[in-house]
Each structure stands twice: as C-alpha cells, then as structure tokens.
Scaffold this active site. Structure first.
Site, short mmCIF file in Angstrom:
data_model
loop_
_atom_site.label_atom_id
_atom_site.label_comp_id
_atom_site.label_asym_id
_atom_site.label_seq_id
_atom_site.Cartn_x
_atom_site.Cartn_y
_atom_site.Cartn_z
CB CYS A 91 46.74 26.59 25.42
SG CYS A 91 46.32 26.30 27.16
CG HIS A 144 50.43 25.86 27.86
ND1 HIS A 144 49.73 26.97 27.46
CD2 HIS A 144 51.23 25.52 26.81
CE1 HIS A 144 50.11 27.31 26.23
NE2 HIS A 144 51.01 26.44 25.82
CG HIS A 160 51.68 26.45 22.29
ND1 HIS A 160 52.21 27.11 23.35
CD2 HIS A 160 52.64 26.53 21.32
CE1 HIS A 160 53.43 27.55 23.07
NE2 HIS A 160 53.70 27.20 21.83
#
Length: 188
Positions: A91, A144, A160
């Site tokens: 990510c 993330h 992502h």
C-alpha cells in the site's frame, strides 16, 4: 537588471489587456465565464499574488489528477510486501511511487506518511488526498494507506494494495475499511 526588465514587461502586459478564464465551479460542476480584468490602478503585488493563486490551484489539480492516473495503472498488480513495481506492490509503495512520479517525496512507510501534509475531516476530502487506517495490528498504529480516486454516491473510493487482492479500488463505506479508518490527510 533582468528582474527589473521582467517586472516592467509584466506590468505593461497586465495593464494593457483584459483576459477571460473559464473556471469550473466545484459545487455545481458547471463552468462559468469569469472575467479577470487588470486595471492600471492595481499594484504589481496584486498581479503577482493573483497570478500565483491561479497557477497554484491549477497546478495542484493537475498534479492530483496525474498522481491518480499513475496509481490506477497498477490496478490488478499482486501484493508484495515492500514492492514498488508492477511485479508487486504494497500500500505505501503504491502511494510513494505515485507521488514520486511527480517529484513529490513522501516517506516510504504509511505511519510516517501520516505525519506529512494537513489533517482534514472526511467531509472536506478531495481526489488525491490520502486515507490512513489502523487494521488491527498489535501496536495500534497506522499500517495502511489509500489514495482517494473518486467521491461518488456518498462514498469515498480509494486505491490501495491489499494482501489478498493486490492493488484494488475500494469504498470507505465498506464495513471493514470504515471501521479501520483513522484519518485523512492532504499532501497537495
């Protein structure tokens, strides 16, 4: 001397003509004609400030769109921890490379990226902003990141890389992502 000549030419060019510019209204998504007139009474300072404001907003929009287009080309690429190429991405690698392609250097790790830019509330996010998540890791830290690619149907779409599906576009309204969401930040 060169600066003085440039300033004189700049003043003459703005005091002797009118220009018009089409500006897109963010709220109604329709264009309107906006006349920009420069009177002889305006100071050089006003001209420079106005010019820089227009240039910066147009440049930011263009850069955001380019960054999004760059990121979207990796959709479908498999997940690879530490990856930054079309052979595998994680990510933060996706976001890092997408911004780096347009000479914007961010930290390589999502929790460090979350220290950059300006924190913003969800109702104010725009395309090109970043979303940060805490996905239940044991340290309760940001782990993330996603790049906002669209806002539609009362949902924020972001690109992502996930461990199971690789680089994908998800919606923040999905239960998992909404629960893991931590903050949004504007870099541009």
């Amino acid at each position: 001397m060169k600066n003085l000549v440039f300033i004189i030419i700049f003043i003459i060019s703005f005091t002797s003509c009118k220009s018009s510019k089409v500006v897109k209204d963010k709220n109604t998504s329709t264009s309107r004609q906006e006349n920009v007139q420069n009177d002889a009474d305006n100071t050089l300072e006003n001209h420079v400030a106005e010019s820089e404001t227009l240039d910066n907003s147009e440049t930011s929009k263009s850069i955001a769109e380019n960054i999004i287009d760059y990121a979207v080309q990796f959709e479908g690429v498999r997940y690879k921890w530490g990856g930054t190429t079309d052979r595998g991405m994680d990510c933060s690698g996706l976001v890092y490379e997408s911004f780096r392609a347009y000479d914007i250097t961010l930290p390589r790790i999502s929790r460090d990226m979350a220290k950059k830019g300006e924190k913003i509330v969800l109702k104010d996010v725009l395309r090109g902003d970043l979303l940060f998540f805490k996905t239940g890791n044991r340290r309760n830290t940001i782990n993330h990141v996603g790049l906002i690619v669209d806002i539609r149907d009362n949902d924020i779409k972001f690109i992502h890389a996930t461990t199971n599906n690789g680089v994908i576009i998800s919606g923040l309204n999905e239960t998992y992502w909404l629960k893991a969401f931590f903050e949004a930040r504007r870099i541009l």
